[in-house]
Motif scaffolding. Sequence first.
Motif, PDB file in Angstrom:
ATOM      1  N   THR B  39       0.845  -1.186   0.000  1.00  0.00           N
ATOM      2  CA  THR B  39       0.000   0.000   0.000  1.00  0.00           C
ATOM      3  C   THR B  39       0.884   1.241   0.000  1.00  0.00           C
ATOM      4  O   THR B  39       1.749   1.386   0.859  1.00  0.00           O
ATOM      5  N   ALA B  41       0.882   5.487  -0.155  1.00  0.00           N
ATOM      6  CA  ALA B  41       0.101   6.727  -0.059  1.00  0.00           C
ATOM      7  C   ALA B  41       1.019   7.909  -0.349  1.00  0.00           C
ATOM      8  O   ALA B  41       2.117   8.011   0.201  1.00  0.00           O
ATOM      9  N   MET B  70      -8.238   7.064  -4.499  1.00  0.00           N
ATOM     10  CA  MET B  70      -7.607   5.825  -4.920  1.00  0.00           C
ATOM     11  C   MET B  70      -7.516   5.852  -6.437  1.00  0.00           C
ATOM     12  O   MET B  70      -8.517   6.109  -7.107  1.00  0.00           O
ATOM     13  N   SER B  74      -5.271   0.862  -8.922  1.00  0.00           N
ATOM     14  CA  SER B  74      -4.429   0.718  -7.741  1.00  0.00           C
ATOM     15  C   SER B  74      -4.698  -0.572  -6.983  1.00  0.00           C
ATOM     16  O   SER B  74      -3.821  -1.093  -6.317  1.00  0.00           O
ATOM     17  N   GLY B  75      -5.916  -1.076  -7.052  1.00  0.00           N
ATOM     18  CA  GLY B  75      -6.280  -2.143  -6.129  1.00  0.00           C
ATOM     19  C   GLY B  75      -6.350  -3.512  -6.753  1.00  0.00           C
ATOM     20  O   GLY B  75      -5.919  -3.731  -7.881  1.00  0.00           O
ATOM     21  N   LEU B 119      -3.505   7.316  -3.775  1.00  0.00           N
ATOM     22  CA  LEU B 119      -2.987   5.973  -3.537  1.00  0.00           C
ATOM     23  C   LEU B 119      -2.778   5.264  -4.865  1.00  0.00           C
ATOM     24  O   LEU B 119      -3.717   4.748  -5.460  1.00  0.00           O
ATOM     25  N   THR B 122      -2.619  -0.185  -3.895  1.00  0.00           N
ATOM     26  CA  THR B 122      -3.250  -0.470  -2.605  1.00  0.00           C
ATOM     27  C   THR B 122      -3.331  -1.966  -2.344  1.00  0.00           C
ATOM     28  O   THR B 122      -3.516  -2.765  -3.242  1.00  0.00           O
ATOM     29  N   THR B 126      -5.656   1.398   3.452  1.00  0.00           N
ATOM     30  CA  THR B 126      -5.378   2.656   2.769  1.00  0.00           C
ATOM     31  C   THR B 126      -5.666   3.868   3.638  1.00  0.00           C
ATOM     32  O   THR B 126      -4.918   4.833   3.606  1.00  0.00           O
TER      33      THR B 126
END
Lengths: 228, 233
Positions: B39, B41, B70, B74-75, B119, B122, B126
């Motif tokens: 993760t 940031a 986000m 990213s995820g 972000l 992630t 987060t």
Amino acid sequence: MKDEILMENKSIVVPGEVLAKGMSFLPGPGTYRRDDVIVAKKVGLATVDGKVIKLIALNGTYLPRVKDKIIARVIDVLMTGWRVDINCPYSAVLTMKDATNEFIPRGADLTKYYDLGDHMLCQVVNVTSQNLVDVSMKGPGLRKLKGGRFIKVSPYKVPRVIGKDGSMVSMIKKATGCDIIVGQNGVIWINGDPKAEVVAVKAIKKIDKEAHLSGLTDRIAKWLEEAK
Amino acid sequence: MTYHKRFDGRAFDEVRPMSAQVGIIPNADGSARFQIGDTVALCAVYGPRDLHPRFLQNPGTGILRVHYNMLPFSGHGDRVRPGGSRRSKEISMVMQNALLPALNLKAYPNTVVDVFVDLPQTDAGTRCAAITAAAMALADAGLEMTDLPCAIAAGRVEDKIVVDLNYEEDSFHDGCDIPVAILPNTGQVTLLQMDGEISRDMLKEAIGKAIEAGKKIYQVQKEAIKNSFAKGE
């Protein structure tokens, strides 16, 4: 319980860091007391001055104080004066009365005196609790700044740019042959030969970056020598 | 079933590897990057600065605005639709509440401090990473703070209390995720949310573990801020 200092003198501390313990120490600027300990409020250099724990902030925005000489830029023309940007969250007002000794007739076009975008060296004369700021052009050396270029440095680095008794700025002036005015708000005016101006800008940016390190004057002197 | 070993092989109270850096965005007044596991940031702080629209201005104090975002890829799973969502709005709000107790903006009436957190990658946690990065960036901006907030999640996977959940644990069917933000020097809790079910005793234990882990994060924050000044040539 023993009173003691919990940090090294002149070390960099972060907000919330406990600097000293015990009621025999006093919180100076940039610190506060929580119960029996003294705590840092900002990022900065913590120093012990007798019983007082002080913190010299290393970064932040400019907050105007009375008598500061600053460089301002006209952003609006008002009924009775000018609104100027002073490189801080608040703008300042320059009234007709404080702007010039000349007689300005009723209904005159104020842009004849200061137009939008004009820069000037002025002085803060009043700051209210709500941070309403008044500036004045009345004082020795206060004037409109024509030509040259303007750069910004952190207001907290201004003392280092100026140096002890102006040693740093006069060194750059001498080395580059530029006219340099440093405003307390972090705005710097440089006027001279375009090539020399670039050298002066680089020197000042270097000071801004390395202000917290010791031996600054020597390093800048060496750098200016090489830049020639 | 019992959870014998964590999916990524960590100890149950082990935090993922962290790294932090301050002053990464030259044009911002303050900035920071915080990475915990996968993760990441990135945070930029602008201000205090003039606040518009004017009806938001508060003559008593400056205000804090937080923007949590986000990035689309990213995820895990689906692409996050760019722009604000109900979720990002909520997280922005809880972040603001988590950071504000440590901030003193009384010296800047009618202004705003804008905090932008992006972000780019992630793997759960987060909001905690975002709060941790934002705290560093706010300090870097030279604002007056009584403490440096830091945040970490604790939770439950099956019968075990775990600290700093990754996405696999966070999305596990029988679990619970509890993000906690603390002011490490006073021990105040400024963010406490819960997603899932947990028994009273385990909840107490989880919060205790999170506060303990928070202190490790505080050390990383502190070091990152100090390192931003140590360099030079």
